[in-house]
Design an enzyme around this catalytic site. Structure first.
Site, PDB file in Angstrom:
ATOM      1  N   HIS A 195     -10.371  -5.304  10.896  1.00 12.67           N
ATOM      2  CA  HIS A 195     -11.238  -5.193   9.502  1.00 12.67           C
ATOM      3  C   HIS A 195     -12.823  -4.560   9.812  1.00 12.67           C
ATOM      4  O   HIS A 195     -13.716  -4.857   9.019  1.00 12.67           O
ATOM      5  CB  HIS A 195     -11.533  -6.675   9.074  1.00 12.67           C
ATOM      6  N   GLU A 240       0.854  -1.269  -0.087  1.00 11.96           N
ATOM      7  CA  GLU A 240      -0.118   0.060   0.024  1.00 11.96           C
ATOM      8  C   GLU A 240       1.043   1.255  -0.045  1.00 11.96           C
ATOM      9  O   GLU A 240       0.430   2.393  -0.564  1.00 11.96           O
ATOM     10  CB  GLU A 240      -0.988  -0.074   1.276  1.00 11.96           C
ATOM     11  N   PHE A 256      -9.444  -2.304   2.831  1.00 12.65           N
ATOM     12  CA  PHE A 256     -10.227  -1.702   4.087  1.00 12.65           C
ATOM     13  C   PHE A 256      -9.499  -0.729   4.742  1.00 12.65           C
ATOM     14  O   PHE A 256      -8.342  -0.603   4.771  1.00 12.65           O
ATOM     15  CB  PHE A 256      -9.998  -3.143   5.291  1.00 12.65           C
TER      16      PHE A 256
HETATM   17  C1  TPP Z   1      -2.059  -4.631   4.667  1.00 13.20           C
HETATM   18  C2  TPP Z   1      -3.123  -5.385   3.986  1.00 13.20           C
HETATM   19  N1  TPP Z   1      -3.482  -5.284   2.826  1.00 13.20           N
HETATM   20  C3  TPP Z   1      -4.212  -6.170   2.249  1.00 13.20           C
HETATM   21  C4  TPP Z   1      -5.120  -7.093   3.037  1.00 13.20           C
HETATM   22  C5  TPP Z   1      -6.022  -7.973   2.505  1.00 13.20           C
HETATM   23  N2  TPP Z   1      -5.848  -9.196   2.190  1.00 13.20           N
HETATM   24  C6  TPP Z   1      -5.930 -10.324   3.213  1.00 13.20           C
HETATM   25  S1  TPP Z   1      -5.166 -11.761   2.611  1.00 13.20           S
HETATM   26  C7  TPP Z   1      -4.626 -11.047   1.173  1.00 13.20           C
HETATM   27  C8  TPP Z   1      -3.689 -11.834   0.181  1.00 13.20           C
HETATM   28  C9  TPP Z   1      -2.732 -12.583   0.935  1.00 13.20           C
HETATM   29  O1  TPP Z   1      -1.967 -13.350  -0.052  1.00 13.20           O
HETATM   30  P1  TPP Z   1      -0.743 -14.223   0.476  1.00 13.20           P
HETATM   31  O2  TPP Z   1       0.190 -13.304   1.207  1.00 13.20           O
HETATM   32  O3  TPP Z   1      -0.468 -14.791  -0.551  1.00 13.20           O
HETATM   33  O4  TPP Z   1      -1.232 -15.305   1.470  1.00 13.20           O
HETATM   34  P2  TPP Z   1      -2.426 -16.248   1.002  1.00 13.20           P
HETATM   35  O5  TPP Z   1      -3.802 -15.645   1.470  1.00 13.20           O
HETATM   36  O6  TPP Z   1      -2.405 -16.826  -0.245  1.00 13.20           O
HETATM   37  O7  TPP Z   1      -2.180 -17.506   2.244  1.00 13.20           O
HETATM   38  C10 TPP Z   1      -4.888  -9.726   1.089  1.00 13.20           C
HETATM   39  C11 TPP Z   1      -4.490  -8.653  -0.019  1.00 13.20           C
HETATM   40  C12 TPP Z   1      -4.600  -7.195   4.574  1.00 13.20           C
HETATM   41  N3  TPP Z   1      -5.198  -8.106   5.335  1.00 13.20           N
HETATM   42  N4  TPP Z   1      -3.659  -6.311   5.041  1.00 13.20           N
END
Ligand code: TPP
Lengths: 344, 339
Positions: free
Chosen positions: A139, A70, A93
């Protein structure tokens, strides 16, 4: 303030997310410099449908999925905006602002001022706010006050599809950074049923709703309820029920926090003498305190009774009885309006 | 290790059933006995199990939003974790945290729903171990989507420059919600990130629990011996949507099918058979896991929900007078974190 909006004569009913997307698509067609970037905004269409369908009309260069970084991409939006483009950047969020707040409040919000006005940052930061579905403290926040507190960003909070579209057109056309906070529960997402109110008639043509125009969503002579976002609908529901007890509630939807339309609020309080401010953000140092302070400064004599309904100063808890306790419900609004009505 | 993996899979299958209850006909996220988001780790089990085998109770683990398999492998109290997910008073966090925010200080486990933000606290735990001259280590788990986040990169650098006993474990399941890694990440393998920070980066390619176990053994040993951090990336797979209710319309069906074929649990089962473990023993492990899971779920569901007033407690561990809306509690809370 005078309302200069087209009549909502169109019979076409849209969800809030459809209305937002319609405005974004229109602006993207009109102006090559407008583009949208965020996590899961392209193929997914936004976790809360905020960009649903845009990839059908535009390619991945205009509706861009970006890395989970971000700081980098919100900061990139600031940089592109300073080059004269008109980026819209989505923070999935609002709760995630912590990882990128410097780009928001030290860069996006301050560059115009620090440059003595020689730089401007015409971007929109969209982000989802709100609880009511038990997603716990990281969240579920609304954080209206956080963004409105820090100078340099215009802050928009739509509560209906009609408002969402008009405010979005205005946000994209505005030469300043606009933070556009949409409540998840109002979007009309399949998996999170919305209350009845936010789905409204929306004209097909573009129109703008100027910032700083609160909207009186219901007229009443007895008590003024000032609110925004999801709680506009809870307040309207409360007002319906209060009407059965012959209490006529005026419900004011602020629609924008910066600029803030204190005039409409004061005029209403002059009429009713009683003020209740309802907010889904934390109680202290926030919207409720600000509204009450501005009324006290402007028309203390008109004020016979005042109370606020907000999230007590605790992080949003997970379990249902706990979350229900802290997020103001329709019943809390009814009770507070009754209190204010009988205590004056 | 097999036991942890089977327990995790079984546990999540049961959570999934409970989660979907009451959410139909049209999926409503806030309905049913488990509301909110639920991120299941089906396909990730080998990672939690293979790494945590080398950890002691006094080693710290931070997990991300997909935490159950890691929590189980680290020895988090299964009953209280389940109660937390059901939002009960007896839950690990008294119903305040929920599935993405599980804290079990008894086994030094914590997780966070904010991407990559578990990395800095793991570095902090490593720093504490170094300052106190203990040989405990810290492990931070994160997804391959999280490796672009500042907190992770800054943590790698700090751990490296301070030579801290930290192991970073990237669980590469190819997807970050709807974003395939090629679209958002410059490197082919997350383990390459180590190159820029002067620490070892190792990748375990297939979701092979034994290979993960061996790799983690070296990394944890290195950290325990005072030789600094390691970055491990393990290939896992995502058998279902990002969260329950994810329609996955962005994902080619063939990809889901391929993921479901690469089952690390079945793979380990055949490895065990090949090493002479008989079928009966394998079945016994499965049965025990099943019983343990059922017991935890039944127990959790029997627990009462918290009282609404409890919402005001625990904002501070040492509440200043006048901050809560409830009567001040006469119970004295320890100011440390381990009550
Ligand atoms: C700072 C932040 N940005 C965005 C999110 C939303 N978000 C939650 S899980 C996710 C994807 C995560 O992907 P990855 O790190 O590959 O883990 P996976 O879910 O595949 O296990 C996102 C974008 C968040 N929780 N925190």
């Amino acid at each position: 303030m005078a309302q200069q909006e087209p009549e909502q004569e169109s019979g076409r009913m849209l969800t809030m997310s459809r209305a937002m997307v319609e405005a974004i698509a229109h602006e993207m067609h009109e102006n090559e410099e407008v583009f949208y970037m965020g996590e899961d905004v392209a193929d997914y269409g936004g976790i809360f449908d905020s960009t649903d369908g845009l990839l059908d009309e535009f390619d991945h260069d205009r509706i861009m999925d970006v890395p989970i970084s971000e700081t980098a991409y919100l900061g990139a939006a600031v940089g592109a905006a300073q080059e004269g483009m008109r980026p819209i950047a989505e923070l999935m969020f609002v709760d995630f602002f912590g990882v990128c707040m410097d780009q928001i409040y030290n860069q996006m919000a301050k560059n115009t001022y620090m440059s003595g006005g020689s730089v401007n940052v015409p971007m929109v930061l969209t982000t989802a706010v709100g609880g009511t579905y038990n997603d716990a403290a990281q969240h579920s926040q609304t954080l209206y006050g956080t963004f409105a507190h820090l100078p340099g960003m215009k802050v928009v909070v739509p509560s209906t599809a009609y408002d969402a579209k008009g405010l979005m057109h205005n946000a994209i056309r505005d030469d300043d950074p606009v933070v556009y906070l949409f409540h998840k529960r109002l979007m009309g997402i399949g998996w999170m049923p919305a209350p009845d109110g936010p789905k409204t008639a929306v004209p097909e043509d573009d129109y703008t709703i100027p910032f700083g125009n609160a909207d009186i969503k219901r007229k009443g002579d007895d008590v003024t309820v000032v609110t925004l976002g999801l709680h506009v609908h809870r307040a309207l529901e409360a007002a319906d029920s209060l009407a059965d007890d012959d209490i006529e509630t005026e419900v004011i939807d602020l629609r924008t926090l910066v600029p803030l339309d204190t005039e409409t609020v004061q005029e209403s309080v002059e009429k009713t003498g009683r003020l209740v401010v309802v907010d889904e953000d934390y109680r202290s140092f926030g919207v409720t305190g600000e509204i009450i302070a501005s009324v006290a400064e402007g028309s203390l004599d008109d004020l016979d009774a005042v109370e606020r309904v907000a999230v007590p100063d605790v992080p949003l808890p997970y379990a249902r009885p706990l979350e229900n306790e802290v997020i103001p419900g329709t019943d809390d609004i009814i009770e507070t309006v009754q209190n204010v009505h009988s205590n004056s | 290790m097999f036991d942890d993996m089977v327990t995790a899979r079984n546990y999540e299958e049961r959570l999934q059933e409970e989660y979907l209850e009451g959410k139909q006909p049209a999926f409503d996220i806030s309905a049913g006995p488990i509301p909110g988001e639920l991120h299941l780790a089906a396909g990730h089990e080998a990672s939690g199990a293979g790494v945590c085998q080398h950890l002691r109770e006094d080693d710290t683990v931070t997990a991300p939003h997909r935490p159950h398999h890691v929590a189980i492998a680290k020895g988090v109290d299964l009953k209280r974790m389940t109660a937390e997910i059901f939002g009960r008073q007896a839950g690990l966090c008294k119903g305040k945290g929920g599935h993405m925010h599980l804290f079990d200080p008894d086994v030094k486990f914590a997780c966070s729903g904010i991407i990559a933000e578990g990395c800095p606290p793991a570095v902090g735990a490593g720093l504490a171990a170094k300052k106190r001259n203990t040989d405990s280590v810290a492990v931070a788990f994160l997804g391959e989507g999280a490796i672009d986040q500042g907190a992770f990169l800054e943590s790698l650098n700090l751990a490296s420059v301070q030579n801290l006993p930290v192991v970073f474990v990237i669980e590469d399941n190819d997807w970050a919600i709807s974003m395939p890694k090629e679209r958002v990440t410059d490197v082919e393998n997350g383990s390459q990130r180590a190159d820029g920070f002067d620490l070892p980066g190792v990748r375990v390619d297939s979701d092979d629990a034994i290979a993960i176990y061996e790799t983690a053994k070296k990394a944890v040993g290195r950290a325990r011996d005072g030789n600094g951090p390691t970055l491990i990336e393990v290939q896992v797979h995502r058998r279902m949507g990002h969260f329950m209710g994810d329609p996955e319309s962005y994902r080619p069906e063939t990809d889901t099918e391929a993921a479901q074929q690469r089952d690390s649990i079945e793979r380990l089962a055949s490895d065990l058979r090949a090493h002479g473990v008989d079928e009966e023993e394998i079945e016994e492990i499965r049965d025990n896991a099943h019983d343990r899971v059922e017991e935890a779920i039944e127990w959790a569901k029997d627990q009462p929900e918290p009282e609404p007033e409890e919402a005001y407690e625990d904002v501070f561990s040492n509440p200043p007078s006048g901050v809560t809306d409830t009567e001040p509690s006469i119970e004295i809370r320890p100011s440390g974190g381990d009550d």
